[in-house]
Design a protein around this motif. Structure first.
Motif, PDB file in Angstrom:
ATOM      1  N   ILE A 170      71.039  49.400  44.609  1.00 20.30           N
ATOM      2  CA  ILE A 170      70.334  50.663  44.780  1.00 20.30           C
ATOM      3  C   ILE A 170      71.365  51.772  44.747  1.00 20.30           C
ATOM      4  CG2 ILE A 170      68.765  51.969  46.245  1.00 20.30           C
ATOM      5  CD1 ILE A 170      67.943  49.314  47.531  1.00 20.30           C
ATOM      6  N   LEU A 175      70.879  43.147  42.878  1.00 17.49           N
ATOM      7  CA  LEU A 175      70.378  44.451  42.446  1.00 17.49           C
ATOM      8  C   LEU A 175      71.124  45.487  43.239  1.00 17.49           C
ATOM      9  CD1 LEU A 175      66.497  44.025  42.680  1.00 17.49           C
ATOM     10  CD2 LEU A 175      68.069  43.195  40.940  1.00 17.49           C
ATOM     11  N   ARG A 192      73.242  36.945  42.544  1.00 18.17           N
ATOM     12  CA  ARG A 192      72.885  38.109  41.750  1.00 18.17           C
ATOM     13  C   ARG A 192      72.532  39.247  42.706  1.00 18.17           C
ATOM     14  NH1 ARG A 192      67.261  38.964  38.328  1.00 18.17           N
ATOM     15  NH2 ARG A 192      67.570  41.183  37.999  1.00 18.17           N
ATOM     16  N   GLN A 224      68.466  58.816  46.864  1.00 19.29           N
ATOM     17  CA  GLN A 224      68.343  57.592  46.071  1.00 19.29           C
ATOM     18  C   GLN A 224      67.990  57.990  44.650  1.00 19.29           C
ATOM     19  OE1 GLN A 224      65.462  54.617  47.741  1.00 19.29           O
ATOM     20  NE2 GLN A 224      64.904  54.487  45.612  1.00 19.29           N
ATOM     21  N   LEU A 266      70.622  40.924  53.528  1.00 15.04           N
ATOM     22  CA  LEU A 266      69.626  40.494  52.551  1.00 15.04           C
ATOM     23  C   LEU A 266      70.329  39.940  51.331  1.00 15.04           C
ATOM     24  CD1 LEU A 266      66.976  43.377  52.444  1.00 15.04           C
ATOM     25  CD2 LEU A 266      66.895  41.237  53.733  1.00 15.04           C
ATOM     26  N   ASP A 267      69.824  38.820  50.835  1.00 16.44           N
ATOM     27  CA  ASP A 267      70.355  38.300  49.575  1.00 16.44           C
ATOM     28  C   ASP A 267      69.976  39.252  48.451  1.00 16.44           C
ATOM     29  OD1 ASP A 267      71.017  36.062  50.974  1.00 16.44           O
ATOM     30  OD2 ASP A 267      69.213  34.942  50.362  1.00 16.44           O
ATOM     31  N   HIS A 268      70.808  39.327  47.435  1.00 18.67           N
ATOM     32  CA  HIS A 268      70.395  39.899  46.156  1.00 18.67           C
ATOM     33  C   HIS A 268      70.239  41.415  46.146  1.00 18.67           C
ATOM     34  CE1 HIS A 268      69.777  35.749  45.337  1.00 18.67           C
ATOM     35  NE2 HIS A 268      68.682  35.654  46.071  1.00 18.67           N
ATOM     36  N   VAL A 269      70.559  42.062  47.273  1.00 19.05           N
ATOM     37  CA  VAL A 269      70.426  43.525  47.295  1.00 19.05           C
ATOM     38  C   VAL A 269      71.735  44.148  47.737  1.00 19.05           C
ATOM     39  CG1 VAL A 269      69.235  45.504  48.266  1.00 19.05           C
ATOM     40  CG2 VAL A 269      67.991  43.365  47.883  1.00 19.05           C
ATOM     41  N   PHE A 280      68.413  55.513  41.531  1.00 21.18           N
ATOM     42  CA  PHE A 280      68.076  54.474  40.560  1.00 21.18           C
ATOM     43  C   PHE A 280      68.433  53.102  41.113  1.00 21.18           C
ATOM     44  CE2 PHE A 280      68.173  52.342  36.333  1.00 21.18           C
ATOM     45  CZ  PHE A 280      66.957  52.820  35.858  1.00 21.18           C
ATOM     46  N   VAL A 281      67.746  52.093  40.602  1.00 20.26           N
ATOM     47  CA  VAL A 281      68.103  50.715  40.918  1.00 20.26           C
ATOM     48  C   VAL A 281      68.646  50.064  39.657  1.00 20.26           C
ATOM     49  CG1 VAL A 281      67.330  48.492  41.755  1.00 20.26           C
ATOM     50  CG2 VAL A 281      66.263  50.566  42.590  1.00 20.26           C
ATOM     51  N   PHE A 282      69.814  49.490  39.786  1.00 19.32           N
ATOM     52  CA  PHE A 282      70.446  48.833  38.651  1.00 19.32           C
ATOM     53  C   PHE A 282      70.188  47.340  38.782  1.00 19.32           C
ATOM     54  CE2 PHE A 282      72.300  52.884  39.345  1.00 19.32           C
ATOM     55  CZ  PHE A 282      72.494  53.382  38.071  1.00 19.32           C
ATOM     56  N   GLY A 283      69.416  46.795  37.845  1.00 20.25           N
ATOM     57  CA  GLY A 283      68.889  45.459  38.050  1.00 20.25           C
ATOM     58  C   GLY A 283      69.179  44.451  36.965  1.00 20.25           C
ATOM     59  N   ASP A 284      70.188  44.722  36.167  1.00 19.05           N
ATOM     60  CA  ASP A 284      70.601  43.754  35.158  1.00 19.05           C
ATOM     61  C   ASP A 284      71.140  42.495  35.849  1.00 19.05           C
ATOM     62  OD1 ASP A 284      71.957  42.306  33.226  1.00 19.05           O
ATOM     63  OD2 ASP A 284      72.668  44.077  32.174  1.00 19.05           O
ATOM     64  N   PRO A 285      70.676  41.317  35.447  1.00 11.49           N
ATOM     65  CA  PRO A 285      71.145  40.100  36.143  1.00 11.49           C
ATOM     66  C   PRO A 285      72.633  39.844  35.975  1.00 11.49           C
ATOM     67  CG  PRO A 285      69.665  39.561  34.304  1.00 11.49           C
ATOM     68  CD  PRO A 285      69.635  41.044  34.460  1.00 11.49           C
TER      69      PRO A 285
END
Lengths: 253, 253
Positions: A118, A116, A114, A83, A19-22, A85-90
């Motif tokens: 988990i 994210l 970019r 699980q 998956l992209d972006h994860v 937290f999700v760290f989602g700063d770009p």
DNA sequence: GCAAAAGTGTTCATGGTACACCCATGG
DNA sequence: CCATGGGTGTACCATGAACACTTTTGC
């Protein structure tokens, strides 16, 4: 260090399979010689460290992805995973991008995406783990919880989040089955708690409290051979332990 | 119902602006007339309901995305948001895909993607909200917490996860500033707790416990006009409240 | 003056904290 | 025989649960 050819192959495989972006990052806790340890990776030609991590395959549940990633790093299966937290700063993941941007143009470089991340934390049996570096790393090894090195990216933040989550778990769930050997003494279990919390606990109160949870069985024979008085051996009552895991201890309201 | 043209436009915009494979779903809690409420959407030509949700723009922090999505549904800014879980089952979101697969081939249909969904819960001022349906929905409205309708997708699971997380929060953090009006009586605050927990609490013990947190100021004048004895009015001491939020109450160890 | 809502107080059990005390073992 | 580690017990205080009493107000 990766060759350009290897990098190109990795990126093209990644684009196809993941998956992209994860991404997923794991804080793996183990316990050895009275010390909590965390499994870390040091990339080639680097002095700072990273948490074990990876990506999610296109049709793979994320929990399964975390398990797969940790199986590659530790050799272990069926790991206790949480699980948190999700760290989602770009801007959180520029490291690999910067590292490889000379080798590949952005549109071919998987790491220019970019991501994210988990965050999971894992509790594992120290002796069951055979640390195995990934292709980007020179080293994969345990580090003492109270002597963490410098991290790359935002992995210090992820590590701290995991530790906070683990400490919170101590308040309403049992801990230890995944970290301790089959049999252990009460002082050994206390060391585990003290190491996680980073502070000393009263020996006697600890014992009463833990026994009050009703999840321990005491063996008939105490441990022999050591100096001083022989301590009793305990083991977790797996059924009661599992029940306490799902039910939780005392909830304020 | 969306026209094919609108759908095509949405999908092409989405592909351009949003991260693939990541969505956000929010459980928005409000409090009105002694009842916790949850903000829900009902799609066109459907009887089941959905949580407000959306996608993450390519360069947008995820927390900002959640705020943006909720601003669109509620008109509110600066909402109290708490991330609580990522739902990552690969089969979790077939609804929109099924709904629109007649209109668009899979490779043009944004909803044929797999989406991980980051779950947030939000605590908002009921009276500040102006519910606003999105383009896929016929209705956006409050529903009573103790009378939830049937959900689409895995949104029941997300809702339950949020409620569990909120109940857990009651044990170690203050709650109410985002849900109650500026001034309120103790029985009103108790109703909030009872509604969240789904059970009655003892009036007197509740009062002592809450006051023990030391985050309330009592107004000089009691509320007037009602029948029976006039209750005192309270307000949150914002500074102490914030401090309690970050510090937490009593941690078991 | 009575019912209902709300404020205040009391009792009791429980659980945590800080100790004191006893037992076993190796040097 | 004593220092050390380990098991058990006790006194004290804070906290939570259950319950009684008083005050206010509208009907």
């Amino acid at each position: 260090m990766l060759t350009k050819k290897q990098l190109i192959e990795f990126c093209s495989d990644a684009r196809k399979n993941y998956l992209d972006h994860v991404s997923i990052d794991c804080v793996v806790f183990g316990f050895h010689e009275g010390q909590m340890k965390v499994l870390l990776l040091r990339p080639h030609d680097e002095t700072k460290w990273l948490l074990p991590g990876g990506f999610v395959m296109r049709q793979e549940p994320i929990e399964m992805a975390a398990n797969r990633i940790l199986k590659e790093r530790t050799g272990l299966d069926k790991i206790f995973l949480q699980q948190f937290f999700v760290f989602g700063d770009p801007d959180r993941a520029k490291f690999h991008h910067d590292l490889y941007k000379e080798m590949l143009p952005d549109d071919e470089n998987w790491f220019s995406n970019r991501f994210l991340s988990i965050g999971y934390y894992a509790l594992v049996d120290f002796f069951g783990v055979v640390p195995q570096p990934d292709q980007f790393s020179a080293t994969c090894t345990w580090r003492d919880l109270d002597d963490m090195p410098e991290f790359l990216l935002d992995h210090e933040q992820i590590f701290k989040g995991a530790l906070d989550a683990l400490r919170l778990q101590l308040n309403y769930q049992p801990i230890g089955y995944n970290l301790m050997p089959k049999q252990f003494t009460m002082p050994e279990l206390q060391k585990l708690y003290e190491s996680i919390l980073g502070k000393k606990l009263d020996r006697r109160n600890f014992q009463r409290r833990i026994l009050g949870f009703g999840i321990l069985n005491r063996a008939e024979q105490p441990r022999k051979g050591g100096a001083h008085k022989a301590p009793y051996l305990y083991s977790f009552d797996l059924e009661k332990y599992q029940n306490a895991l799902t039910e939780g201890f005392k909830g304020g309201w």
